[in-house]
Enzyme design. Structure first.
Site, PDB file in Angstrom:
ATOM      1  N   ASP A   1       0.822  -1.209   0.000  1.00  0.00           N
ATOM      2  CA  ASP A   1       0.000   0.000   0.000  1.00  0.00           C
ATOM      3  C   ASP A   1       0.859   1.264   0.000  1.00  0.00           C
ATOM      4  O   ASP A   1       0.342   2.359   0.203  1.00  0.00           O
ATOM      5  CB  ASP A   1      -0.909   0.014   1.236  1.00  0.00           C
ATOM      6  CG  ASP A   1      -0.115  -0.056   2.537  1.00  0.00           C
ATOM      7  OD1 ASP A   1       0.826  -0.868   2.618  1.00  0.00           O
ATOM      8  OD2 ASP A   1      -0.430   0.700   3.478  1.00  0.00           O
TER       9      ASP A   1
ATOM     10  N   TYR B   1       1.231   0.470  15.992  1.00  0.00           N
ATOM     11  CA  TYR B   1       2.615   0.875  16.203  1.00  0.00           C
ATOM     12  C   TYR B   1       2.736   1.795  17.409  1.00  0.00           C
ATOM     13  O   TYR B   1       1.783   2.506  17.753  1.00  0.00           O
ATOM     14  CB  TYR B   1       3.148   1.616  14.980  1.00  0.00           C
ATOM     15  CG  TYR B   1       3.327   0.758  13.751  1.00  0.00           C
ATOM     16  CD1 TYR B   1       4.577   0.250  13.430  1.00  0.00           C
ATOM     17  CD2 TYR B   1       2.260   0.472  12.909  1.00  0.00           C
ATOM     18  CE1 TYR B   1       4.764  -0.520  12.297  1.00  0.00           C
ATOM     19  CE2 TYR B   1       2.433  -0.310  11.778  1.00  0.00           C
ATOM     20  CZ  TYR B   1       3.690  -0.798  11.469  1.00  0.00           C
ATOM     21  OH  TYR B   1       3.864  -1.568  10.353  1.00  0.00           O
TER      22      TYR B   1
ATOM     23  N   LYS C   1      -0.316  -6.390  13.845  1.00  0.00           N
ATOM     24  CA  LYS C   1       1.019  -6.150  13.296  1.00  0.00           C
ATOM     25  C   LYS C   1       1.687  -5.046  14.097  1.00  0.00           C
ATOM     26  O   LYS C   1       1.050  -4.034  14.439  1.00  0.00           O
ATOM     27  CB  LYS C   1       0.903  -5.726  11.829  1.00  0.00           C
ATOM     28  CG  LYS C   1       2.199  -5.207  11.210  1.00  0.00           C
ATOM     29  CD  LYS C   1       1.953  -4.742   9.784  1.00  0.00           C
ATOM     30  CE  LYS C   1       3.210  -4.163   9.150  1.00  0.00           C
ATOM     31  NZ  LYS C   1       2.980  -3.762   7.741  1.00  0.00           N
TER      32      LYS C   1
END
Length: 264
Positions: A24, A143, A173
């Protein structure tokens, strides 16, 4: 877990292990190496053993004919490297639009510790609610990023992955902390499958060692972009990573079997 969600999770994994290649980056970085001829890259990495590829919805027609019956994930937010703040990820699609594009799952990025965290948490929660109502799995890209935040600190990463579970994501993730001993704490923070980001491209040995270390710490795979799609031989590096994730191969064996040099 409903039958549709379970079936779609199987389409983006193998035996509960994940080798996802996010592509992406065209929004973030523009038409960089590996993304100009998207079809050839998707064909190479799926032949090499990727379980799924991930893009924005607009390039879906270019993905489907090249993905060799592997899974497809549509990403639902983004930002650019030339904008005022790349941590400010804005909505780029909906779960319904992803399904129309042929997605098996959706993904959404949050930066825990950034100025945009409150809004991103709310939006991720909304995405999960909608997706689960429709039987669609959600990969949360969670994150630790923001002023004064160490993006590789294990405690911060543990907090980030736990947030994804608390909000109801299906897979999470995050960044790799740098070694198995500290990343073990990250994996222990959640019952979700944990996959690591690849970050900027390193050598073949560095890539393989990072994947091996994460798996040894209890990770369930990778969601690795530039290290794979910008490689001179995307199929070969995918085979090496796949061997570690799916066959529990050692670093030297995985790299050698893929026809790469361990010193590369």
């Amino acid at each position: 877990m409903n039958a549709g969600l379970a079936a779609r999770l199987e389409r983006i994994s193998t035996g509960g292990r994940y080798l996802v290649v996010p592509m992406d980056h065209g929004i973030t970085l523009g038409p960089v190496k590996g993304l100009v001829d998207l079809e050839s890259t998707v064909d190479a990495i799926t032949r090499g053993g990727a379980d799924a590829v991930l893009t924005q919805k607009g390039v879906a027609p270019r993905v489907h004919g090249a993905k060799n019956d592997k899974g497809f994930i549509v990403h639902l937010n983004g930002s650019t490297s030339i904008g005022p703040d790349s941590n400010d990820k804005r909505k780029t699609g909906s779960v319904e639009a992803a399904l129309r594009a042929g997605a098996d799952a959706v993904s959404f990025h949050i930066n825990v510790g950034s100025d945009y965290e409150p809004d991103q948490l709310t939006r991720l929660s909304d995405v999960i609610e909608t997706a689960h109502r429709l039987g669609v799995p959600v990969l949360a890209m969670s994150y630790a990023r923001g002023p004064g935040v160490d993006e590789h600190d294990a405690d911060s990463l543990a907090h980030a992955v736990r947030i994804a579970e608390e909000l109801g994501a299906d897979v999470v993730k995050t960044a790799y902390s740098g070694d198995p001993d500290t990343f073990d704490r990250v994996c222990e923070a959640t019952r979700l499958p944990v996959v690591i980001a690849g970050g900027s491209r390193g050598t073949d040995r560095e890539t393989a060692e990072m994947v091996r270390g994460a798996m040894d710490a209890g990770a369930d795979g990778v969601s690795m972009g530039r290290s794979i799609f910008q490689h001179d031989n995307p199929e070969a590096i995918t085979r090496a990573v796949s061997a570690i994730i799916h066959d529990d191969a050692a670093v030297a064996d995985a790299v050698d079997a893929a026809g790469l040099s361990v010193e590369a």
